[in-house]
Design an enzyme around this catalytic site. Structure first.
Site: not given
Length: 320
Positions: A117, A182, A317
């Protein structure tokens, strides 16, 4: 296109994890030991660790099973293209939307220009990750594509669960997480004209066995071998599972939109009912995350009540 056949043949031989001498490799491929050494250096530039031990030869630091086009294609109906080396699986399909059929898949062992992204580079070493894109022609047009990355995330996690792997979660709008790290990222790119069908290319990069060699990744991350505690999974079967599950999810989305995916997303939401901060441009909003709504927006409970937020520039976050 550059010929990588010698390097790929070398990797096929080395993938058994055993030592192979430069002499035996040279005889097998009909080239000199010096040429073998040069090709080994080229493979190392792809991010592959290869040991060289005097008197023994070359050995992969991490044995792996290379992706096999015949095995994958024999188990799915979608057209599959396997490119061991490619600039970007997404870009490859984007440049061919006029000539390929909806559902076409592109898979690679190595990307030289992988992206995430906002134009971020996606680290793409050879054979230790999965680089996967699927082309989909959405007849309802670009406006109907809102929330598509959420649908893809749900499908990918459900495909992983179908293989008996638990604990993988989703981070809004398009990342896969495990233990707040992630595991994979999803990138949806589209083209088309108002009033016409939308050409969508949905890409995913997943860390399978990547090691932290250089510290260039700017966020906590994990890989599938850490998630399951070993490397006993079949990369080819993983691709097959993703293709089948994604194909069905995209068909369901075309028929019913987001309505069948909201509860499925919320079950997998990594941040649901947790305090978070939502960064939108220069603005930061603090609250409790409450999943997604019927349009794919993230719900945040603040002092002003529960509000929905949606947009390509939003990051989510954990406060912790």
């Amino acid at each position: 296109m550059k010929d990588h056949s010698v390097k790929l043949n070398l990797l096929n031989t080395l993938s058994d994890g055993a030592f192979h001498s430069g002499e035996s490799l040279g005889k097998q491929l009909g080239i000199t030991r010096a040429a073998i050494s040069k090709h080994i250096q080229g493979i190392q530039e792809w991010g592959v660790d290869i040991f060289r031990v005097q008197g023994k030869g070359y050995q992969l630091a991490q044995p792996f099973i290379m992706l096999n086009h015949e095995r994958i294609q024999s188990q799915v109906n979608n057209p599959v293209e396997l490119h061991p080396i490619i600039d970007s699986t997404n870009q490859y399909l984007l440049e061919r939307t006029d000539t390929i059929t909806s559902g076409t898949v592109c898979v690679a062992e190595y990307q030289s220009q992988g992206r995430g992204r906002r134009g971020r580079q996606w680290m793409s070493p050879f054979g230790t990750n999965l680089y996967f894109s699927i082309f989909w022609r959405l007849e309802a047009g670009m406006a109907a594509a809102m929330g598509l990355s959420l649908v893809v995330g749900v499908a990918v996690v459900e495909a992983i669960e179908a293989l008996g792997i638990e604990g993988v979660k989703l981070k809004w709008p398009n990342d896969l997480y495990h233990d707040d790290k992630k595991l994979a990222g999803i990138l949806v790119e589209m083209s088309g004209q108002a009033g016409g069908a939308a050409n969508l290319v949905i890409g995913m990069g997943m860390n399978l066995a990547m090691q932290d060699k250089n510290g260039e990744i700017d966020q906590p991350w994990t890989s599938l071998v850490e998630v399951i505690g070993n490397d006993q999974f079949d990369r080819n079967q993983l691709v097959v599972s993703f293709i089948k599950t994604l194909d069905q999810a995209l068909k369901d989305y075309e028929m019913h939109g987001m309505q069948d995916f909201v509860a499925r997303w919320n079950r997998l939401d990594n941040f649901i009912d947790r305090p978070v901060r939502l960064i939108m441009g220069n603005n930061e909003i603090n609250g409790i995350e409450r999943g997604i709504d019927a349009h794919g927006g993230v719900l945040l409970e603040t002092n002003d009540g529960v509000k929905s937020f949606i947009g390509g520039e939003i990051s989510l976050r954990s406060n912790g």
